[in-house]
Design a protein around this motif. Structure first.
Motif, PDB file in Angstrom:
ATOM      1  N   SER A 181       0.828  -1.207   0.000  1.00 43.60           N
ATOM      2  CA  SER A 181       0.000   0.000   0.000  1.00 43.60           C
ATOM      3  C   SER A 181       0.860   1.254   0.000  1.00 43.60           C
ATOM      4  O   SER A 181       0.553   2.230  -0.686  1.00 43.60           O
ATOM      5  N   ARG A 182       1.936   1.231   0.750  1.00 38.67           N
ATOM      6  CA  ARG A 182       2.832   2.381   0.771  1.00 38.67           C
ATOM      7  C   ARG A 182       3.472   2.601  -0.593  1.00 38.67           C
ATOM      8  O   ARG A 182       3.600   3.752  -1.056  1.00 38.67           O
ATOM      9  N   ASP A 183       3.849   1.516  -1.274  1.00 43.04           N
ATOM     10  CA  ASP A 183       4.421   1.660  -2.618  1.00 43.04           C
ATOM     11  C   ASP A 183       3.384   2.201  -3.599  1.00 43.04           C
ATOM     12  O   ASP A 183       3.703   3.036  -4.457  1.00 43.04           O
ATOM     13  N   PHE A 184       2.150   1.727  -3.495  1.00 47.56           N
ATOM     14  CA  PHE A 184       1.086   2.223  -4.379  1.00 47.56           C
ATOM     15  C   PHE A 184       0.837   3.714  -4.164  1.00 47.56           C
ATOM     16  O   PHE A 184       0.666   4.481  -5.126  1.00 47.56           O
ATOM     17  N   LEU A 185       0.799   4.129  -2.907  1.00 53.78           N
ATOM     18  CA  LEU A 185       0.567   5.544  -2.622  1.00 53.78           C
ATOM     19  C   LEU A 185       1.742   6.412  -3.075  1.00 53.78           C
ATOM     20  O   LEU A 185       1.541   7.542  -3.535  1.00 53.78           O
ATOM     21  N   THR A 186       2.965   5.871  -2.947  1.00 50.53           N
ATOM     22  CA  THR A 186       4.120   6.619  -3.438  1.00 50.53           C
ATOM     23  C   THR A 186       4.066   6.790  -4.941  1.00 50.53           C
ATOM     24  O   THR A 186       4.319   7.884  -5.475  1.00 50.53           O
ATOM     25  N   ALA A 187       3.713   5.714  -5.651  1.00 45.65           N
ATOM     26  CA  ALA A 187       3.587   5.796  -7.110  1.00 45.65           C
ATOM     27  C   ALA A 187       2.462   6.751  -7.514  1.00 45.65           C
ATOM     28  O   ALA A 187       2.594   7.513  -8.476  1.00 45.65           O
ATOM     29  N   LEU A 188       1.362   6.749  -6.760  1.00 51.28           N
ATOM     30  CA  LEU A 188       0.251   7.653  -7.067  1.00 51.28           C
ATOM     31  C   LEU A 188       0.640   9.111  -6.854  1.00 51.28           C
ATOM     32  O   LEU A 188       0.305   9.987  -7.671  1.00 51.28           O
ATOM     33  N   SER A 189       1.365   9.399  -5.773  1.00 52.74           N
ATOM     34  CA  SER A 189       1.768  10.781  -5.513  1.00 52.74           C
ATOM     35  C   SER A 189       2.774  11.277  -6.545  1.00 52.74           C
ATOM     36  O   SER A 189       2.780  12.453  -6.915  1.00 52.74           O
ATOM     37  N   LEU A 190       3.654  10.376  -7.041  1.00 54.47           N
ATOM     38  CA  LEU A 190       4.623  10.787  -8.054  1.00 54.47           C
ATOM     39  C   LEU A 190       3.979  11.025  -9.410  1.00 54.47           C
ATOM     40  O   LEU A 190       4.484  11.819 -10.217  1.00 54.47           O
ATOM     41  N   ARG A 191       2.858  10.364  -9.659  1.00 58.68           N
ATOM     42  CA  ARG A 191       2.179  10.509 -10.954  1.00 58.68           C
ATOM     43  C   ARG A 191       1.023  11.518 -10.908  1.00 58.68           C
ATOM     44  O   ARG A 191       0.377  11.741 -11.923  1.00 58.68           O
TER      45      ARG A 191
END
Length: 267
Positions: A181-191
Motif C-alpha cells: 500500500s505504501r508503494d502504491f501511494l508513493t507511485a500515485l503521488s509521483l504521478r
C-alpha cells in the motif's frame, strides 16, 4: 530545417490548486503502522531479558492481580513498577506506549462518569486505573518481543495450532500488504500532476490492485504449503531453558503476590 512556430513558443504550465489529503494522510498512517511492526526493541539486553514464556506468565499473573485488587496502594505499586520499565524506553517509544493506556483509561472514566457522580462507591474510581495498568503492561510486553516469539510463547498454553497459524499469518500479511500500500501511494503521488477532480478512481485503483495482489499472495502461499507437505501442524521455536532473568521475574511476581495478599487480607 525550420522549426514550426508552435514548437518555439515557451509554455508556462501553472497547475490548479488541489489537495492531496488522502495521499498524504494514508501514507503517514501506513508508515506509522509499519514502523510499529518493524520496531525491534533494544532497551533490555538479551542476557537481562526474560524468555517470552516467563514474561507471558508474569503478564497474565500481573493482570489477574490488578483486576482483582481492591486496594489502591497495590495498584500504585504496580504503576511504579510499570512506569519504571517504561522509563527505560526512548522518547518516541514512550509516547507510543503511553498513548493507548491513557486513551483507554479516559474512555473507561467517561463510561463510569454517571456511576462516579451518583454513587459513593470508591472502588469505581479504581477501574480507570486498572484499565491503564493492564493496557500499559500489555504494550510493554508486546514491545519487548517480536511477534513470532510471542506466538511461540502462546503455543505453550495449548492454544490450537490452527489459531496460532491464522494469527501469525495475519500479522505477516498486514506487514506485507502495508508495504504494498505504501508503494502504491508513493507511485500515485509521483504521478499526480495538477488538479484531480476524480480522487475516487485513485482509491478504487489502489484498493483493487491491493486485493488482486493479496489474492495472488494467498494462492502462492497455498501452493508453497502443498509443496512442503503441510499437515495442519504449525511448528514453533522451542522454549529455551530457564535462565537468571526468568527466576528474577518469578521472584518479583512472588513479591507482588505477597504484597497483594498482605493488603487484601489486612486492610
Amino acid at each position: 530545417m525550420q522549426l514550426p512556430d508552435w514548437l518555439k513558443n515557451e509554455e508556462q504550465y501553472i497547475p490548479g490548486k488541489d489537495r492531496d489529503y488522502f495521499i498524504s494522510r494514508s501514507f503517514l498512517r501506513i508508515t506509522a503502522v509499519l514502523a510499529k511492526y518493524g520496531y525491534q526493541p533494544a532497551f533490555l539486553q538479551e542476557k537481562f531479558c526474560p524468555s517470552p514464556m516467563a514474561a507471558l506468565l508474569f503478564l497474565l499473573g500481573l493482570i489477574l492481580l490488578a483486576v482483582t485488587s481492591s486496594q489502591p496502594y497495590f495498584l500504585y505499586t504496580l504503576a511504579a513498577l510499570l512506569l519504571s520499565l517504561l522509563a527505560l524506553q526512548d522518547g518516541v517509544m514512550i509516547r507510543q506506549l503511553l498513548l493507548p493506556p491513557v486513551l483507554a483509561a479516559a474512555f473507561s472514566l467517561l463510561i463510569l462518569l454517571p456511576a462516579i457522580l451518583f454513587t459513593a462507591n470508591p472502588l469505581t474510581l479504581l477501574l480507570p486505573v486498572k484499565t491503564f495498568l493492564t493496557v500499559l503492561a500489555s504494550g510493554l510486553f508486546a514491545s519487548l518481543y517480536s511477534w513470532n516469539r510471542i506466538t511461540a510463547a502462546i503455543s505453550w498454553f495449548h492454544v490450537p495450532q490452527l489459531l496460532i497459524f491464522i494469527l501469525d499469518t495475519a500479522l505477516r500479511y498486514i506487514f506485507l500488504l502495508g508495504n504494498l500500500s505504501r508503494d502504491f501511494l508513493t507511485a500515485l503521488s509521483l504521478r499526480s500532476i495538477g488538479c484531480n477532480h476524480q480522487k475516487s478512481r485513485a482509491i478504487a485503483g489502489i484498493t483493487g490492485n491491493l486485493f488482486l495482489k493479496s489474492q495472488e499472495m494467498s494462492q502462492e502461499m497455498y501452493h508453497a504449503m502443498q509443496c512442503r507437505g503441510f499437515t495442519g501442524t504449525y511448528p514453533h521455536s522451542h522454549q529455551l531453558p530457564w535462565k537468571g532473568a526468568d527466576i528474577a521475574l518469578l521472584l518479583l511476581f512472588a513479591l507482588l503476590l505477597f504484597i497483594y495478599l498482605r493488603l487484601e487480607l489486612l486492610l
